[in-house]
Design a protein around this motif. Sequence first.
Motif, PDB file in Angstrom:
ATOM      1  N   LYS A   1      -0.422 -24.980   6.119  1.00 19.22           N
ATOM      2  CA  LYS A   1      -1.517 -24.121   5.682  1.00 19.22           C
ATOM      3  C   LYS A   1      -1.462 -22.872   6.235  1.00 19.22           C
ATOM      4  N   VAL A   2      -1.427 -21.839   5.567  1.00 19.94           N
ATOM      5  CA  VAL A   2      -1.203 -20.471   6.073  1.00 19.94           C
ATOM      6  C   VAL A   2      -2.493 -19.561   5.492  1.00 19.94           C
ATOM      7  N   SER A   3      -2.651 -18.568   6.157  1.00 24.28           N
ATOM      8  CA  SER A   3      -3.686 -17.777   6.007  1.00 24.28           C
ATOM      9  C   SER A   3      -3.162 -16.476   5.811  1.00 24.28           C
ATOM     10  N   ARG A   4      -3.571 -15.775   4.646  1.00 25.08           N
ATOM     11  CA  ARG A   4      -2.913 -14.432   4.233  1.00 25.08           C
ATOM     12  C   ARG A   4      -3.928 -13.308   3.869  1.00 25.08           C
ATOM     13  N   LYS A   5      -3.825 -12.284   4.231  1.00 24.77           N
ATOM     14  CA  LYS A   5      -4.736 -11.169   4.201  1.00 24.77           C
ATOM     15  C   LYS A   5      -3.959 -10.153   3.501  1.00 24.77           C
ATOM     16  N   PHE A   6      -4.396  -9.773   2.052  1.00 28.36           N
ATOM     17  CA  PHE A   6      -3.977  -8.701   0.923  1.00 28.36           C
ATOM     18  C   PHE A   6      -4.780  -7.706   1.012  1.00 28.36           C
ATOM     19  N   GLU A   7      -4.093  -6.518   0.721  1.00 28.05           N
ATOM     20  CA  GLU A   7      -4.736  -5.177   0.315  1.00 28.05           C
ATOM     21  C   GLU A   7      -4.631  -5.389  -1.418  1.00 28.05           C
ATOM     22  N   ILE A   8      -5.758  -5.097  -1.901  1.00 26.21           N
ATOM     23  CA  ILE A   8      -5.664  -5.226  -3.336  1.00 26.21           C
ATOM     24  C   ILE A   8      -6.210  -3.791  -3.979  1.00 26.21           C
ATOM     25  N   VAL A   9      -5.571  -3.219  -4.905  1.00 23.44           N
ATOM     26  CA  VAL A   9      -5.920  -2.120  -5.732  1.00 23.44           C
ATOM     27  C   VAL A   9      -6.209  -2.445  -6.955  1.00 23.44           C
ATOM     28  N   LYS A  10      -7.534  -1.965  -7.273  1.00 25.12           N
ATOM     29  CA  LYS A  10      -8.063  -2.117  -8.750  1.00 25.12           C
ATOM     30  C   LYS A  10      -8.420  -0.961  -9.515  1.00 25.12           C
ATOM     31  N   GLU A  11      -7.962  -0.875 -10.625  1.00 28.32           N
ATOM     32  CA  GLU A  11      -8.279   0.031 -11.543  1.00 28.32           C
ATOM     33  C   GLU A  11      -9.159  -0.152 -12.623  1.00 28.32           C
ATOM     34  N   ASN A  12     -10.282   0.245 -12.578  1.00 30.12           N
ATOM     35  CA  ASN A  12     -11.323   0.065 -13.511  1.00 30.12           C
ATOM     36  C   ASN A  12     -11.745  -1.497 -13.462  1.00 30.12           C
ATOM     37  N   GLY A  13     -11.819  -1.854 -12.193  1.00 37.31           N
ATOM     38  CA  GLY A  13     -12.156  -3.403 -12.056  1.00 37.31           C
ATOM     39  C   GLY A  13     -11.046  -4.388 -12.085  1.00 37.31           C
ATOM     40  N   LYS A  14      -9.619  -4.048 -12.504  1.00 36.95           N
ATOM     41  CA  LYS A  14      -8.643  -4.846 -12.887  1.00 36.95           C
ATOM     42  C   LYS A  14      -7.632  -4.496 -11.647  1.00 36.95           C
TER      43      LYS A  14
END
Length: 409
Positions: A251-264
């Motif tokens: 089991k692994v924990s991953r932290k992501f940075e997510i970029v959304k444009e107009n909610g997508k």
Amino acid sequence: MSNRTMKSLIFKSLRSKQIAITIVSLTLFVTIISLALYEGTKKSVTLDVNGEELEIKTHANTVGKLLSEQEIKIAKHDIVTPSVKTPIKDGLAVSWDQAKQVAIQVDKTKKVVWTTKETVGKVLAEAGIGITEHDSVIPEMTEQIGDVDSINIEKAFEVTLNDGGKKQTLRSTSTTVADFLKRENIQLNELDRLKGNAEEVLKPNSIVKVIRVEKVTDVVEESANFAVETRNDSSLLKGREKVVQQGKKGKVSRKFEIVKENGKEVSRSLLVEKVLVKPQKKVVAVGSKVMVASASKARKRVTSVSRSNAPSGGKELFMTATAYTAQCNGCSGITATGINLHSNPNLKVIAVDPSIIPLGSKVWVEGYGYAIAGDTGGAIKGKKIDLHMPTKSAAYKFGRKKVKVKIID
């Protein structure tokens, strides 16, 4: 000179003065009476000059002459009420509205009008120019004409605003995209962006697109696949496999940075990865032992059981059987387990799918007898077997059949 003469002269002088005074008084009296009679015959008129009322007494017999008396020159577009030919009557109300020249600029079209209206709005209504709430009018509609000699109008046009994926049609008089956004109170955050240039000229039916951008972080726990390690095992027959150690997922924990444009979501970047549970690798032993059968041993092994009846035990399957020979086109004559069929043409060997029948297994095949699962084939998948025949004619004669198969060992 005698006293008598002196007295006579004084008397004559006094008499002359009395006559003169009498004449002057009479003349003054007549004049006053005439003036009184003249003024008494005047008619009272109310004159409204551009909104300012005057009370006038006049002997003029028409409205036109009344205005001339007042040194009012009537121009072509002025409005006089009642008309200049109207006879003067006592108590008559006369109004004179002086027309003013006003230039009206509507976008790139200009026209000049004469008007007596008091406000910008009334002038435009009189000129037949419709105004909507979105149009720009300078001066304002309620402004008094007074010194105003020009009116500038910018007609609003339709603009489509796409703000974060939400579309709406608006009317605007803005000249640039930036001005339009300011007037509509559309604010862009630090990451937001426009599609196009803010200084781009705005035209009818333009589309202004605002892309709303946001960055968020997301932490997810995911399973981690285990590795598979293979080890050669000389004690196992070639083609066979044996699981030495079962694999376990981690089991692994991953932290992501997510970029959304107009909610997508448009991008995802891994920031931090942390192993919570280490995976356990799977260890598989792969057989490397090659089964080499001599003619005497193979015949003895196979023929010793081929005369017997079908065994009572073993795993039973129903499979589709075909036949082949070592002399077929492209065949090497050496099986997957190392048996040389050219040297041992009478051996009972079948080709199998190792996931169904393990290589090296002893089997019994209905109509064929006891045999060894010693070969594989590209077309032998699933519940299919291929029976080795010593000659091509025997293979052709066998054809394709549905047979019972028992796995003995």
